[in-house]
Design a protein around this motif. Structure first.
Motif, mmCIF file in Angstrom:
data_model
loop_
_atom_site.group_PDB
_atom_site.id
_atom_site.type_symbol
_atom_site.label_atom_id
_atom_site.label_comp_id
_atom_site.label_asym_id
_atom_site.label_seq_id
_atom_site.Cartn_x
_atom_site.Cartn_y
_atom_site.Cartn_z
ATOM 1 N N TYR A 25 -12.379 -36.926 17.452
ATOM 2 C CA TYR A 25 -11.533 -35.922 16.807
ATOM 3 C C TYR A 25 -11.074 -36.447 15.450
ATOM 4 N N TYR A 26 -11.235 -35.602 14.436
ATOM 5 C CA TYR A 26 -10.930 -35.983 13.059
ATOM 6 C C TYR A 26 -9.841 -35.082 12.498
ATOM 7 N N CYS A 27 -8.879 -35.704 11.863
ATOM 8 C CA CYS A 27 -7.856 -34.979 11.122
ATOM 9 C C CYS A 27 -8.386 -34.696 9.717
ATOM 10 N N LYS A 28 -8.088 -33.515 9.219
ATOM 11 C CA LYS A 28 -8.478 -33.166 7.850
ATOM 12 C C LYS A 28 -7.314 -32.467 7.164
ATOM 13 N N ILE A 29 -7.078 -32.817 5.913
ATOM 14 C CA ILE A 29 -6.058 -32.105 5.136
ATOM 15 C C ILE A 29 -6.678 -31.530 3.875
ATOM 16 N N GLU A 30 -6.109 -30.440 3.404
ATOM 17 C CA GLU A 30 -6.420 -29.874 2.097
ATOM 18 C C GLU A 30 -5.131 -30.016 1.289
ATOM 19 N N TYR A 31 -5.188 -30.816 0.230
ATOM 20 C CA TYR A 31 -3.952 -31.153 -0.458
ATOM 21 C C TYR A 31 -4.105 -31.051 -1.972
ATOM 22 N N VAL A 32 -2.964 -31.012 -2.623
ATOM 23 C CA VAL A 32 -2.915 -31.038 -4.081
ATOM 24 C C VAL A 32 -2.403 -32.411 -4.493
ATOM 25 N N SER A 33 -3.152 -33.070 -5.365
ATOM 26 C CA SER A 33 -2.786 -34.402 -5.835
ATOM 27 C C SER A 33 -1.576 -34.339 -6.749
ATOM 28 N N ASP A 34 -0.701 -35.334 -6.606
ATOM 29 C CA ASP A 34 0.464 -35.397 -7.501
ATOM 30 C C ASP A 34 0.132 -36.069 -8.827
ATOM 31 N N ARG A 35 -1.132 -36.463 -8.999
ATOM 32 C CA ARG A 35 -1.550 -37.077 -10.260
ATOM 33 C C ARG A 35 -2.337 -36.103 -11.119
ATOM 34 N N THR A 36 -3.263 -35.385 -10.473
ATOM 35 C CA THR A 36 -4.145 -34.477 -11.217
ATOM 36 C C THR A 36 -3.813 -33.004 -10.999
ATOM 37 N N TYR A 37 -3.035 -32.731 -9.931
ATOM 38 C CA TYR A 37 -2.735 -31.359 -9.509
ATOM 39 C C TYR A 37 -3.998 -30.577 -9.171
ATOM 40 N N ALA A 38 -5.066 -31.315 -8.884
ATOM 41 C CA ALA A 38 -6.279 -30.697 -8.374
ATOM 42 C C ALA A 38 -6.218 -30.701 -6.851
ATOM 43 N N ARG A 39 -7.043 -29.840 -6.247
ATOM 44 C CA ARG A 39 -7.052 -29.674 -4.805
ATOM 45 C C ARG A 39 -8.218 -30.464 -4.214
ATOM 46 N N TYR A 40 -7.944 -31.178 -3.135
ATOM 47 C CA TYR A 40 -8.963 -32.016 -2.508
ATOM 48 C C TYR A 40 -8.908 -31.857 -0.998
ATOM 49 N N ASP A 41 -10.009 -32.217 -0.351
ATOM 50 C CA ASP A 41 -10.052 -32.389 1.098
ATOM 51 C C ASP A 41 -10.064 -33.878 1.400
ATOM 52 N N TYR A 42 -9.434 -34.255 2.513
ATOM 53 C CA TYR A 42 -9.449 -35.653 2.911
ATOM 54 C C TYR A 42 -9.541 -35.732 4.421
ATOM 55 N N TRP A 43 -10.384 -36.647 4.901
ATOM 56 C CA TRP A 43 -10.619 -36.795 6.329
ATOM 57 C C TRP A 43 -10.058 -38.102 6.859
ATOM 58 N N GLY A 44 -9.596 -38.063 8.085
ATOM 59 C CA GLY A 44 -9.211 -39.275 8.769
ATOM 60 C C GLY A 44 -10.419 -39.976 9.346
ATOM 61 N N GLN A 45 -10.173 -41.157 9.926
ATOM 62 C CA GLN A 45 -11.250 -41.984 10.461
ATOM 63 C C GLN A 45 -11.740 -41.497 11.811
ATOM 64 N N GLY A 46 -10.947 -40.733 12.495
ATOM 65 C CA GLY A 46 -11.336 -40.215 13.801
ATOM 66 C C GLY A 46 -10.727 -40.995 14.946
ATOM 67 N N THR A 47 -10.486 -40.280 16.045
ATOM 68 C CA THR A 47 -9.977 -40.901 17.253
ATOM 69 C C THR A 47 -10.758 -40.322 18.431
ATOM 70 N N GLN A 48 -11.140 -41.168 19.355
ATOM 71 C CA GLN A 48 -11.994 -40.743 20.465
ATOM 72 C C GLN A 48 -11.176 -40.144 21.591
ATOM 73 N N VAL A 49 -11.655 -39.003 22.079
ATOM 74 C CA VAL A 49 -11.094 -38.368 23.272
ATOM 75 C C VAL A 49 -12.209 -38.284 24.306
ATOM 76 N N THR A 50 -11.962 -38.861 25.465
ATOM 77 C CA THR A 50 -12.950 -38.835 26.547
ATOM 78 C C THR A 50 -12.313 -38.222 27.781
ATOM 79 N N VAL A 51 -12.939 -37.168 28.286
ATOM 80 C CA VAL A 51 -12.427 -36.479 29.475
ATOM 81 C C VAL A 51 -13.426 -36.732 30.598
ATOM 82 N N SER A 52 -13.000 -37.515 31.560
ATOM 83 C CA SER A 52 -13.913 -37.913 32.626
ATOM 84 C C SER A 52 -13.133 -38.362 33.840
ATOM 85 N N SER A 53 -13.703 -38.108 35.004
ATOM 86 C CA SER A 53 -13.086 -38.579 36.242
ATOM 87 C C SER A 53 -13.649 -39.942 36.640
#
Length: 121
Positions: free
Chosen positions: A93-121
């Protein structure tokens, strides 16, 4: 420079619950959308849930009624409460944000590194 810190993944039995959290920090003027995506082995990355700063949400059909996305605008955090988990929810599972930079005021996407979710008995 932007940082995303994800937490909350792990191993859970079918029917169980997990809560994922993601905190954004760094050169951020404003975060517009925050969301969670997942990618299972051999499959494409897909949207799980997203939430705009207006609180408008969007969910994949496969998780509606089981997952809830929420955010804290003041802290730039987003969480995903996952209930009634199924083996088919197993993925990175990856977190993603759409943000505005406080330096350029341009809009960017940024992804997290991911975290594993395992559903198993």
């Amino acid at each position: 420079q932007v940082q995303l810190v994800e937490s909350g993944g792990g191993l859970v039995q079918p029917g169980g619950s997990l809560r994922l959290s993601c905190a954004a920090s760094g050169s951020i003027f404003r975060v517009d959308a925050m969301g969670w995506y997942r990618q299972a082995p051999g499959k494409q990355r897909e949207l799980v849930a997203s939430i705009h700063s207006s609180r408008r949400t969007n969910y994949a059909d496969s998780v509606k009624g089981r997952f809830t996305v929420s955010r804290d605008n003041a802290k730039n955090t987003v969480s995903l409460q996952m209930n009634s988990l199924k083996p088919e929810d197993t993925a990175a599972y990856y977190c993603k944000i759409e943000y505005v930079s406080d330096r350029t005021y341009a809009r960017y996407d940024y992804w997290g590194q991911g975290t594993q979710v395992t559903v198993s008995s």
